[in-house]
Design a protein around this motif. Structure first.
Motif, PDB file in Angstrom:
ATOM      1  N   SER A  48       0.844  -1.207   0.000  1.00 40.78           N
ATOM      2  CA  SER A  48       0.000   0.000   0.000  1.00 40.78           C
ATOM      3  C   SER A  48       0.868   1.241   0.000  1.00 40.78           C
ATOM      4  N   ASP A 177      -6.343  -0.548  -4.050  1.00 38.18           N
ATOM      5  CA  ASP A 177      -5.696  -1.148  -2.880  1.00 38.18           C
ATOM      6  C   ASP A 177      -6.614  -2.189  -2.256  1.00 38.18           C
ATOM      7  N   GLU A 178      -6.363  -3.442  -2.573  1.00 35.57           N
ATOM      8  CA  GLU A 178      -7.195  -4.549  -2.102  1.00 35.57           C
ATOM      9  C   GLU A 178      -8.679  -4.228  -2.231  1.00 35.57           C
TER      10      GLU A 178
HETATM   11 MG   LIG Z   1      -2.189  -2.634   2.565  1.00 36.29          MG
END
Ligand SMILES: [Mg+2]
Ligand SMILES: Nc1ncnc2c1ncn2[C@@H]1O[C@H](COP(=O)(O)OP(=O)(O)O)[C@@H](O)[C@H]1O
Lengths: 256, 454
Positions: A48, A177-178
């Motif tokens: 991230s 991000d995910e």
């Molecule tokens: Mg992360």
């Protein structure tokens, strides 16, 4: 799959520090245009952190410091003359937890174009909103309630709304991000399909903790461990023929 | 029975384990029940005290909203008053000269025997009461000016008979309401035995009745005739101060909080500022009074006892509260909203003003109104800047002398005419509480309006 065209994003020797903590160490990577690049690796390895370098969201994190260079289309995005606000119109972001504004669905999508002055007349704005929702595969589900709350949608719909909101400003790069970590398997499958479609028009970078997802949606994969980019290559190579032992251990589930 | 090993583990068949769990369950339930009882008891005690407080105050204060009032047929007897006619401006007379004659006429009207007029009117109901001056003393001394003002406003009243409401003397009110024991020794009463008897008779005749005490709202404080002492001056003073707090403390406090929370870098300096704001909120209010006296009165030479100074002192006192509460409201907005806006390319101020503030608005409003309500009830700092002075005027600007509601309460509860002012003080408290409740209700309504749940 080999990508011969010039890369869209070039990161060179990127280091990120949170105060004294050295979270990302000398990472260099090329992101190809109109393709999906996946970042994988165990939790806390800096995926991230690295993703946030591409739209300078780390600028908004207290104590974060980024060293190194990142270029998008040969333009250094850490150039002191470049306004990060302008950059973020070119590099959109979708977050881990769906975070629609507590406003109507229409307003959610219209917000970006409005602040950037992309549409002045009402019909123009409506066109942008509708086409963005269409591209995000959400329009059919919400066309009768565009003026109802965006937070009243299901989790998967909310995440697609966030994607529609991001693509409404026509970014060149979309960072995710995910994006599916808070979603059920069916909603996840819808998002993955969507990513495959969006790939044709956008450069996509996705962080995921699921190796299957990386294998399904991405053309290139980068594996991170403890702040270091261990290995990077085409997704096929990384999953079938990893060069590094740590990569192999990770994708075979020996740690992570 | 289940077996318990040396290190305290329960082993055995599933049914045995279920037994043990069941047993522990009994204990847990008892504990939970006990805790609930403590909770209920705590709430009950709290509510009990609140009810007790409200009960006493309402019980004492409500009767003060009705006050012993004479309804008299007053004949404005021309002969008894012996008034010259109102001058009219003659042809060729200068304005100044006319003003002069008018002024003389007003003086003569004031000097007329208004007490005699009241006395004559009263004697119609109690012809045998002697001496009549003692009978007339049952009417509050300041009320004669009411008759004078009527004639000044309308000179044609002379010669007519008009029904007029006049406040009874404070001691009559105390006697009739039973706020003083009826079987004390004579020397303990301020009214003579015959005055007490007359009061009772007039009350029975319906000449004295309990009428709504409008004087409470339309008069200022009075020393010479306590019966007509009112709260108008204090209410206006408090209103001015509230206005100043709203106009000064609210914008400064909210902007400071927004800056500190959303824009300021997090470093030693801002940490220091934060600690100091928290400390300021804990500083006793009387210290702010001292500061106000030193800065606003001694140094800036603002007038003593004026709402402007009171308002500024209360502003200083309320600022930390408003800043802290506003920051809490901003903190409660999830960071994901800010990220969403920034991620789209909104600038920091766009993210704050388009997304964070609207979500924090209900909290900020509540914080503000609670701060203002707190300022409204504050007394100690006002005493130090001279707002406890006796003021018989209604302030028309914040720069004139004035009292304030809480200070008026403080002054009245110390008034030597205890029997009368005890109830009057409670009435003032009721008024203050009503104003606070109105503010809080207002906060609630605004909150509902702005709290658009999506
Ligand atoms: Mg992360
Ligand atoms: N805001 C922050 N402040 C301090 N340390 C952080 C911050 N964000 C992340 N980190 C640290 O940086 C490292 C990488 O975090 P992150 O990029 O979130 O990992 P990942 O996304 O791969 O799970 C972790 O050790 C994490 O504790």
């Amino acid at each position: 799959m080999s990508v011969q065209t010039k890369p869209k994003v070039v990161a060179k020797d990127v280091n990120v520090y949170y105060g004294d903590k050295h979270a990302l160490k000398n990472v260099s990577v090329n992101i190809p245009e109109r393709a999906v690049t996946a970042f994988i690796g165990p939790s806390g390895c800096g995926k991230s952190t690295f993703l946030r370098c591409f739209n300078r969201m780390n600028d908004t994190v207290d104590g974060a410091r980024v060293v190194g260079s990142i270029q998008i289309d040969d333009q250094d995005i850490y150039d002191p003359d470049l306004d990060p606000v302008q950059l973020r119109a070119r590099v959109g972001m979708v977050f881990q937890k769906p975070n629609p504004f507590p406003k109507s669905i229409f307003e959610n999508v219209a917000y970006g174009p409005r602040i950037h002055g992309l549409a002045h007349a009402k019909p123009d704005m409506e066109e942008i909103v509708v086409s963005s929702l269409r591209k995000a595969g959400l329009f059919e589900e919400v066309k009768d309630r565009l003026h109802e709350s965006g937070t009243g949608l299901s989790g998967g719909q909310q995440q697609r709304l966030c994607i529609a909101r991001a693509i409404a400003v026509s970014p060149e790069v979309i960072l995710m991000d995910e994006p599916c970590s808070a979603l059920d398997p069916i909603a996840t499958a819808r998002i993955e399909e969507l990513i495959a479609e969006l790939r044709e028009n956008f450069t996509i970078v996705i962080v995921t903790h699921s190796m299957q997802q990386a294998a399904r949606v991405s053309q290139r994969t980068a594996f991170f461990h403890l702040g270091i980019l261990v290995e990077e290559g085409t997704t096929d190579d990384i999953f079938t023929n990893p060069q590094e032992k740590r990569t192999q251990d990770y994708i075979t589930g020996r740690f992570g | 029975m289940s077996d318990i090993t040396a290190d305290g583990l329960v082993t055995g068949s599933p049914t045995r384990i279920a037994d043990v769990v069941a047993k522990s369950l009994v204990k847990r339930r008892a504990k939970e029940k006990r805790f609930r009882m403590y909770g209920i008891a705590a709430v009950a005690i709290g509510i009990g005290f609140v009810l007790l407080m409200f009960g006493t105050i309402l019980n004492k204060g409500l009767p003060a909203f009705w006050q012993s009032t004479f309804r008299l047929d007053v004949t404005f007897d021309a002969a008894a008053l012996n008034l010259p006619t109102r001058p009219v401006r003659e042809e060729g007379q200068s304005m100044a000269a006319f003003q002069q004659t008018l002024y003389e006429w007003q003086n003569q009207v004031t000097m007329a025997n208004w007490n005699g007029l009241i006395q004559t009117s009263l004697q119609k109901y109690l012809p045998d009461a002697k001496p009549a001056s003692r009978l007339r003393a049952l009417v509050s001394s300041g009320e004669r000016f009411r008759l004078r003002d009527m004639v000044l406003a309308d000179p044609n009243l002379v010669g007519q008979t008009v029904t007029v409401d006049l406040l009874a003397d404070a001691n009559v009110d105390v006697w009739l309401k039973g706020n003083i024991d009826r079987d004390l020794a004579d020397n303990q009463y301020l009214l003579s035995p015959d005055q007490r008897a007359w009061s009772d008779q007039l009350y029975e005749q319906g000449v004295i009745r309990m009428a709504f005490a409008t004087s409470l709202f339309t008069n200022v404080d009075s020393r010479s005739s306590p019966a007509s002492a009112g709260l108008l001056g204090a209410m206006i003073g408090s209103l001015f101060m509230m206005l100043i707090v709203i106009l000064v403390a609210v914008p400064i406090g909210v902007l400071a909080a927004i800056y500190l929370e959303e824009f300021a870098p997090k470093n030693r300096l801002t940490d220091l500022i934060e600690v100091n704001i928290n400390n300021l909120a804990a500083v006793p209010s009387i210290v702010f009074g001292l500061l106000g006296a030193a800065v606003f009165i001694n140094w800036m030479k603002l007038p003593l006892s004026a709402p402007i100074v009171g308002g500024l002192v209360l502003t200083l006192m309320t600022l930390p509260t408003i800043i802290i509460a506003t920051r809490a409201a901003l903190k409660a907005v999830p960071p994901s909203i800010r990220q969403a806006a920034l991620g789209l390319g909104a600038s920091r101020s766009q993210s704050v003003f388009h997304h964070v503030l609207p979500l924090a608005r209900p909290g900020i409003l509540t914080a503000t109104i609670i701060g203002v309500a707190q300022a409204l009830g504050e007394t100690a700092p006002l005493l130090l800047i001279g707002m406890s002075a006796f003021v018989a005027n209604v302030a028309t600007t914040p720069f004139e002398q004035s009292t304030a509601l809480p200070v008026q309460i403080y002054l009245w509860q110390a008034n030597e005419a205890r029997n009368f002012f005890e109830a009057r003080t409670s009435a003032a408290i009721i008024l203050l509480l009503a104003m606070m409740m109105m503010l809080n209700a207002f906060a609630l309504v605004l909150r509902r309006r702005f709290e658009r749940r999506w």
